[in-house]
Design a protein around this motif. Structure first.
Motif, short mmCIF file in Angstrom:
data_model
loop_
_atom_site.label_atom_id
_atom_site.label_comp_id
_atom_site.label_asym_id
_atom_site.label_seq_id
_atom_site.Cartn_x
_atom_site.Cartn_y
_atom_site.Cartn_z
N ASP A 45 5.30 5.11 12.32
CA ASP A 45 5.72 3.79 12.78
C ASP A 45 4.69 2.73 12.40
N LEU A 46 3.41 3.06 12.56
CA LEU A 46 2.36 2.09 12.25
C LEU A 46 2.36 1.70 10.78
N GLN A 47 2.66 2.66 9.91
CA GLN A 47 2.70 2.38 8.49
C GLN A 47 4.10 1.97 8.00
N GLY A 48 5.13 2.48 8.69
CA GLY A 48 6.49 2.22 8.25
C GLY A 48 6.98 0.82 8.58
N TYR A 49 6.58 0.31 9.75
CA TYR A 49 6.99 -1.04 10.12
C TYR A 49 6.14 -2.05 9.34
N ARG A 50 6.81 -2.94 8.60
CA ARG A 50 6.13 -3.96 7.81
C ARG A 50 6.59 -5.35 8.28
N GLU A 201 7.09 -7.50 -2.28
CA GLU A 201 7.26 -6.05 -2.36
C GLU A 201 6.80 -5.41 -1.05
N ARG A 202 7.59 -4.47 -0.58
CA ARG A 202 7.35 -3.92 0.75
C ARG A 202 5.97 -3.29 0.90
N SER A 203 5.51 -2.59 -0.12
CA SER A 203 4.22 -1.91 -0.04
C SER A 203 3.06 -2.90 0.06
N GLN A 204 3.28 -4.16 -0.32
CA GLN A 204 2.21 -5.16 -0.29
C GLN A 204 2.17 -5.92 1.03
N ARG A 205 3.19 -5.76 1.85
CA ARG A 205 3.22 -6.49 3.12
C ARG A 205 2.27 -5.85 4.14
N PRO A 206 1.75 -6.65 5.07
CA PRO A 206 0.94 -6.06 6.14
C PRO A 206 1.81 -5.21 7.05
N SER A 207 1.26 -4.10 7.48
CA SER A 207 1.98 -3.17 8.35
C SER A 207 1.66 -3.46 9.81
N LEU A 208 2.33 -2.72 10.69
CA LEU A 208 2.04 -2.83 12.12
C LEU A 208 0.59 -2.41 12.39
N TRP A 209 0.12 -1.41 11.67
CA TRP A 209 -1.28 -0.97 11.77
C TRP A 209 -2.22 -2.11 11.41
N ASP A 210 -1.92 -2.84 10.34
CA ASP A 210 -2.75 -3.98 9.92
C ASP A 210 -2.72 -5.08 10.97
N LEU A 211 -1.53 -5.37 11.52
CA LEU A 211 -1.42 -6.41 12.54
C LEU A 211 -2.26 -6.06 13.77
N MET A 212 -2.23 -4.80 14.17
CA MET A 212 -3.01 -4.37 15.32
C MET A 212 -4.51 -4.59 15.05
N ILE A 213 -4.98 -4.23 13.86
CA ILE A 213 -6.40 -4.38 13.54
C ILE A 213 -6.77 -5.85 13.43
N ILE A 214 -5.90 -6.67 12.83
CA ILE A 214 -6.18 -8.10 12.73
C ILE A 214 -6.34 -8.71 14.12
N SER A 215 -5.40 -8.39 15.02
CA SER A 215 -5.47 -8.91 16.39
C SER A 215 -6.76 -8.47 17.08
N HIS A 216 -7.13 -7.22 16.84
CA HIS A 216 -8.33 -6.68 17.48
C HIS A 216 -9.60 -7.35 16.93
N VAL A 217 -9.64 -7.57 15.62
CA VAL A 217 -10.81 -8.20 15.00
C VAL A 217 -10.96 -9.64 15.49
N VAL A 218 -9.85 -10.38 15.56
CA VAL A 218 -9.91 -11.75 16.06
C VAL A 218 -10.37 -11.76 17.51
#
Length: 410
Positions: A45-50, A201-218
């Motif tokens: 889910d973390l990688q599949g959701y973009r 392209e779907r593979s280039q979009r940020p994933s749910l995993w990326d969004l979680m890390i971005i929110s955490h870093v901010v």
């Protein structure tokens, strides 16, 4: 209109219930840690959701609170989710000196956090993924249902964390940064900026995993709520800026900005409320490109670290699986060897049985022949005895004849 088809999943546990971002990260890492079938589902889910698009929004009533709404979908567009990420005012710092943050304590009790993790109440707390204090049983229970204590903690957090900077003293409160899985777009809110990844392209979009890390870093960049510097405007705009920076690397992604604000005395025009970081047309926050680049660099570093940590879970499981397979192979080899030895012993036993059977038959044959020989000897002996008897009888007859002839001469 975007409508969520999936009310929630294990990667974003609580539907329509704000989850503190650091708790969200710990929950996810706790589920990934054992690396079992559930972990693979969460990671999928973390990688599949973009991200399809992300909207920087402004609440048009009250404090003109700003937040991010993110629409995500899975690979086959069969499931989708909408997340609301925002900053509000949390507990007062001075209240934490005597009691370890009542809202965080409630989260700990709801999540079954061990006593050693009491440092999570500190405003300087950062989750340590190597030694997660959350027990897996409580995490799984938390994913299946939101407990009453957790609901009360979130309500208390929401009630005391008003997004009105005018009534909160700076440097006295901890930032309450949360993520919420929602179903519909918030009412009385206007989109200020939209980052659209739909055509990328779907593979280039940020994933749910990326969004979680971005929110955490901010969140980590400023864990304290600062009225004039690190408020909801800064938090939402910084996440928007990071996603905008990401869109520059995606061919087909676009950023759409609404009309700029006008002066305060034109506030009757609805556009005057559309500018990011402003209240009633007055600018409160302005984006600092240097800060954005710094947070982007921190995001890349932390994503690499968390990817390695996640990979270590899989590698540990893989190593354990490999050792288990090796042991299983050794056990299987011993079983095969035992089977071969058993077959060899069985073959030798059969050979010995055949030899024994042959010897027994040979012995029986010898005994039979011996009996025949004895019987034959007995018959010969009987014949000889009969012959002797016959010879004795004839000798007696001859002897009588001689006696008779000798008597007649006399």
């Amino acid at each position: 209109m975007f409508v969520t088809k999936n009310a929630g999943n294990m990667a974003v546990p609580f539907f329509n219930l704000p989850t503190v971002i650091i708790i969200w990260v710990e929950l996810v890492m706790a589920l990934l840690c054992p690396w079992n079938s559930d972990s693979k589902t969460v990671w999928g889910d973390l990688q599949g959701y973009r991200i399809d698009k992300a909207c920087l929004c402004k609440n048009l009533s009250g404090s003109e609170h700003e937040f991010i709404v993110v629409d995500l979908s899975d690979e086959h567009k069969q499931n989708s989710m909408r997340l609301r990420v925002e900053r509000a005012v949390g507990e007062r710092k001075d209240s934490q000196a005597t009691s370890a943050s009542s809202s965080m304590t409630s989260f700990e009790s709801a999540s079954d956090v061990s006593p050693s993790s009491s440092r999570s109440a500190s405003p300087l707390y950062q989750p340590r993924f190597s030694k997660l204090s959350l027990s897996l049983s409580s995490v799984n229970e938390g994913f299946s249902r939101a407990t009453g204590s957790l609901q009360r903690a979130v309500r208390r957090l929401s009630d005391t964390s008003l997004p009105r900077p005018s009534v909160i003293s700076s440097n006295r409160h901890v930032a309450a940064d949360t993520v919420t899985s929602i179903n519909s777009f918030p009412k009385k809110a206007r989109i200020i900026r939209t980052i659209d990844f739909t055509s990328a392209e779907r593979s280039q979009r940020p994933s749910l995993w990326d969004l979680m890390i971005i929110s955490h870093v901010v969140h980590q960049d400023s864990i304290a709520y600062d009225l004039l510097d690190r408020q909801c405007f800064w938090f939402a705009d910084t996440i928007s800026a990071i996603l905008e920076k990401w869109s520059e690397t995606c061919k087909g992604a676009s950023v759409k900005q609404t009309n700029a604000t006008r002066a305060y005395f034109f506030k009757l025009n609805t556009n005057c409320y559309a500018s990011s970081g402003s209240v009633k047309g007055f600018s409160i926050h302005q984006r600092n490109p240097g800060d954005v680049n710094k947070i982007w660099a921190q995001f890349l570093i932390q994503r690499e670290e968390m990817n390695k940590k996640r990979q270590s879970y899989e590698d540990t499981k893989t190593e354990g699986t490999r050792k288990t397979e090796e042991l299983a192979g050794q056990v299987e080899e011993l079983r095969h060897q035992q089977t071969r030895e058993k077959q060899k012993w069985e073959l030798e036993r059969k050979e010995w049985q055949e030899k024994e059977h042959w010897l027994m038959k040979e012995q029986e044959e010898r005994e039979r022949r011996l009996k025949q020989h004895i019987a034959e000897q007995e018959r010969v002996q009987q014949r000889l005895q009969q012959q002797l008897c016959e010879n004795d009888r004839r000798f007696q007859e001859i002897d009588q004849k001689f006696k008779f002839l000798g008597g007649s001469k006399n």
